[in-house]
Design an enzyme around this catalytic site. Structure first.
Site, PDB file in Angstrom:
ATOM      1  N   TYR A 227       0.804  -1.226   0.000  1.00 21.11           N
ATOM      2  CA  TYR A 227       0.000   0.000   0.000  1.00 21.11           C
ATOM      3  C   TYR A 227       0.838   1.278   0.000  1.00 21.11           C
ATOM      4  O   TYR A 227       0.297   2.365   0.148  1.00 21.11           O
ATOM      5  CB  TYR A 227      -0.914   0.009   1.231  1.00 21.11           C
ATOM      6  CG  TYR A 227      -2.205  -0.750   1.040  1.00 21.11           C
ATOM      7  CD1 TYR A 227      -2.203  -2.117   0.804  1.00 21.11           C
ATOM      8  CD2 TYR A 227      -3.428  -0.093   1.094  1.00 21.11           C
ATOM      9  CE1 TYR A 227      -3.390  -2.809   0.638  1.00 21.11           C
ATOM     10  CE2 TYR A 227      -4.617  -0.772   0.931  1.00 21.11           C
ATOM     11  CZ  TYR A 227      -4.600  -2.131   0.697  1.00 21.11           C
ATOM     12  OH  TYR A 227      -5.789  -2.803   0.533  1.00 21.11           O
TER      13      TYR A 227
ATOM     14  N   LYS B  49       2.755 -15.590   2.496  1.00 20.56           N
ATOM     15  CA  LYS B  49       2.847 -16.331   1.237  1.00 20.56           C
ATOM     16  C   LYS B  49       4.327 -16.604   0.959  1.00 20.56           C
ATOM     17  O   LYS B  49       4.842 -16.353  -0.128  1.00 20.56           O
ATOM     18  CB  LYS B  49       2.180 -15.498   0.124  1.00 20.56           C
ATOM     19  CG  LYS B  49       1.986 -16.215  -1.185  1.00 20.56           C
ATOM     20  CD  LYS B  49       1.039 -17.404  -1.150  1.00 20.56           C
ATOM     21  CE  LYS B  49       1.109 -18.163  -2.460  1.00 20.56           C
ATOM     22  NZ  LYS B  49       0.411 -19.461  -2.421  1.00 20.56           N
TER      23      LYS B  49
ATOM     24  N   ASP C 207      -6.688  -6.997   4.107  1.00 18.20           N
ATOM     25  CA  ASP C 207      -7.816  -6.351   3.424  1.00 18.20           C
ATOM     26  C   ASP C 207      -8.755  -7.426   2.877  1.00 18.20           C
ATOM     27  O   ASP C 207      -9.975  -7.382   3.076  1.00 18.20           O
ATOM     28  CB  ASP C 207      -7.284  -5.461   2.299  1.00 18.20           C
ATOM     29  CG  ASP C 207      -8.390  -4.747   1.554  1.00 18.20           C
ATOM     30  OD1 ASP C 207      -9.336  -4.268   2.216  1.00 18.20           O
ATOM     31  OD2 ASP C 207      -8.321  -4.664   0.314  1.00 18.20           O
TER      32      ASP C 207
ATOM     33  N   ASP D 246     -12.647  -8.956   4.333  1.00 20.76           N
ATOM     34  CA  ASP D 246     -13.901  -8.976   3.572  1.00 20.76           C
ATOM     35  C   ASP D 246     -14.489 -10.394   3.577  1.00 20.76           C
ATOM     36  O   ASP D 246     -15.715 -10.559   3.587  1.00 20.76           O
ATOM     37  CB  ASP D 246     -13.703  -8.464   2.136  1.00 20.76           C
ATOM     38  CG  ASP D 246     -13.977  -6.954   2.014  1.00 20.76           C
ATOM     39  OD1 ASP D 246     -13.803  -6.239   3.019  1.00 20.76           O
ATOM     40  OD2 ASP D 246     -14.373  -6.492   0.921  1.00 20.76           O
TER      41      ASP D 246
ATOM     42  N   ASP E 244      -3.460 -18.477   1.032  1.00 23.75           N
ATOM     43  CA  ASP E 244      -4.489 -19.105   0.184  1.00 23.75           C
ATOM     44  C   ASP E 244      -5.184 -20.249   0.940  1.00 23.75           C
ATOM     45  O   ASP E 244      -6.413 -20.361   0.944  1.00 23.75           O
ATOM     46  CB  ASP E 244      -3.898 -19.587  -1.156  1.00 23.75           C
ATOM     47  CG  ASP E 244      -2.621 -20.390  -1.006  1.00 23.75           C
ATOM     48  OD1 ASP E 244      -2.047 -20.430   0.101  1.00 23.75           O
ATOM     49  OD2 ASP E 244      -2.175 -21.000  -2.006  1.00 23.75           O
TER      50      ASP E 244
HETATM   51  C1  IPM Z   1     -10.546  -0.987   3.566  1.00 28.63           C
HETATM   52  C2  IPM Z   1     -10.604  -0.426   2.149  1.00 28.63           C
HETATM   53  C3  IPM Z   1      -9.350   0.380   1.864  1.00 28.63           C
HETATM   54  C4  IPM Z   1      -8.164  -0.570   1.962  1.00 28.63           C
HETATM   55  C5  IPM Z   1      -9.376   1.117   0.497  1.00 28.63           C
HETATM   56  C6  IPM Z   1     -10.552   2.040   0.374  1.00 28.63           C
HETATM   57  C7  IPM Z   1      -8.112   1.892   0.251  1.00 28.63           C
HETATM   58  O1  IPM Z   1     -10.800  -1.454   1.234  1.00 28.63           O
HETATM   59  O2  IPM Z   1     -10.435  -0.192   4.510  1.00 28.63           O
HETATM   60  O3  IPM Z   1     -10.636  -2.207   3.735  1.00 28.63           O
HETATM   61  O4  IPM Z   1      -7.837  -1.265   0.996  1.00 28.63           O
HETATM   62  O5  IPM Z   1      -7.561  -0.592   3.020  1.00 28.63           O
HETATM   63 MN    MN Z   2     -11.194  -3.383   2.168  1.00 26.42          MN
END
Ligand code: IPM
Ligand code: MN
Ligand code: NAD
Length: 347
Positions: free
Chosen positions: A136, A187, A243, A247, A219
């Site tokens: 990042y 990884k 990240d 999710d 993975d």
């Molecule tokens: C999160 C988001 C951010 C990230 C984006 C918006 C830059 O996806 O906070 O999870 O990747 O960290």
């Molecule tokens: Mn995110």
């Protein structure tokens, strides 16, 4: 008196920030928390108007004069390269050196589980996502752009200091919270540089003989998370893997409408935000789920020393979900403001 900077941001961020502030206003009065806040309009609208995402010196002001930042979300289809989001959110994470991105993944109600036979007991883990390094950092770029010879490079950074502090944070949290298992996701089989993660993890784990430390390739861990989520208490990982895994964690626990996070460094001003983005597909319709923001607000209250108010808020949110008082994403029929009213009533 603790001072909070509120940055609603864009789209759904603005709607959930409003809901969060309604709850915070109530708790502040009823429990006399002594909180004060100021709302900042950093986001796409201001960026498109002025070309400035965050005014110079703003981050120093946050560091010096504020005890916490409560953040909605940033992202706007009109800003194609997402520049303002990086200049606001990633700048805050990096420049405030908020190296822990703490993301709890906890099922609020058995009914919300997408997995057969897995309920609240099985779906309860936290992710320690490294938040200041990894892929990042923006280092890299393009060469011969738009030609057949185009090259683009993005460099991943892991420093000894950066890896050690997030791994230490994960183990310390596990110990303080009675958790017996910490998992690493890297990884290193394909990315030799990730060996640093494997090695530091092993070193720090040796200081915690009562905690089972297990190394995973990311993975394989992603698959296991879906098949046997109960195998995980604490997961520590890189910025990008964190990240993605969070999710997945959101998907396992009711979706992005319920996923909360805290960006932390004990020596800096913490930033609290729901995991979700500006949700352009549903923003502005009054149907955005404010639950992630409520749980995020609870994380902030706990960090500011108001553990009781935080627990009350979490209980109220769970009670509303249990009663089916939810938005559409959780199979309910209520609007954002109706869910907010339901949670306020339970408080
Ligand atoms: C999160 C988001 C951010 C990230 C984006 C918006 C830059 O996806 O906070 O999870 O990747 O960290
Ligand atoms: Mn995110
Ligand atoms: P998103 O999180 O905005 O939306 C993904 C899906 O989840 C959408 O279908 C959306 O409707 C749903 N969703 C998200 N939050 C919800 C909520 N509170 N209630 C109900 N449903 C919800 O992710 P995206 O679509 O990939 O990104 C949209 C924009 O947001 C992009 O510009 C992205 O960069 C940005 N983003 C910002 C943050 C942040 O500020 N922390 C996080 C993620 C994405």
């Amino acid at each position: 008196m603790a001072k909070i900077a509120v940055i609603p941001g864009d789209g759904a961020g603005i709607e959930v920030a409003q809901a969060g502030l309604a709850v915070l206003t109530h708790l502040n009065h009823s429990r006399q928390l002594g909180l004060a806040w100021e709302v900042f309009d950093f986001g796409a609208e201001r960026y498109l108007k002025t070309g400035v995402a965050l005014p110079p010196g703003q981050i120093d002001i946050f560091r010096r004069d504020y005890d916490a930042i409560l953040f909605g979300a940033v992202g706007d289809p009109r800003v194609k390269d997402n520049a303002h989001a990086r200049d606001i959110l990633l700048a805050l994470r990096f420049q405030l050196d908020l190296y822990v991105n703490f993301r709890p993944c906890r099922l609020l109600d058995d009914r919300l589980s997408p997995l057969k036979g897995k309920g609240k007991k099985e779906l309860d883990f936290v992710v320690f996502r490294e938040n200041t390094e990894g892929l990042y950092n923006g280092i890299g770029g393009s060469f011969k752009k738009g030609t057949a010879d185009e090259v683009t490079i993005a460099e991943e950074i892991s420093t000894r200091k950066g890896v050690e502090r997030i791994v230490r944070a994960a183990f310390a949290w596990a110990k303080a919270n009675g958790k017996k298992r910490v998992a690493l996701a890297d990884k290193s089989n394909a990315i030799p540089a990730h060996e640093l993660w494997t090695r530091v993890f092993k070193e720090v784990a040796a200081e915690y003989p009562d905690i089972a430390a297990k190394h995973h390739y990311v993975d394989a861990l992603a698959m296991q998370l879906v098949l046997t989520p109960e195998a995980f208490d604490v997961i520590v990982t890189t910025n990008l893997f964190g990240d993605i895994l969070t999710d997945i964690g959101a998907g396992l626990t009711g979706g992005l409408g319920v996923a909360a996070s805290a960006n932390l460094n004990p020596d800096s001003t913490p930033l609290f935000e729901p995991v979700h983005g500006s949700a352009p597909d549903i923003a502005g319709k009054g149907i955005v789920n404010p639950t992630a923001m409520f749980i995020t607000t609870a994380l902030m209250l706990r960090e500011l020393g108001h553990a009781e108010a935080a627990a009350d808020l979490e209980r109220a949110v769970e009670a509303a979900v249990a009663a089916g008082q939810t938005t559409k994403d959780l199979q309910g029929t209520l609007s954002t403001s109706q869910v907010t009213q339901a949670v306020l009533a339970k408080l």
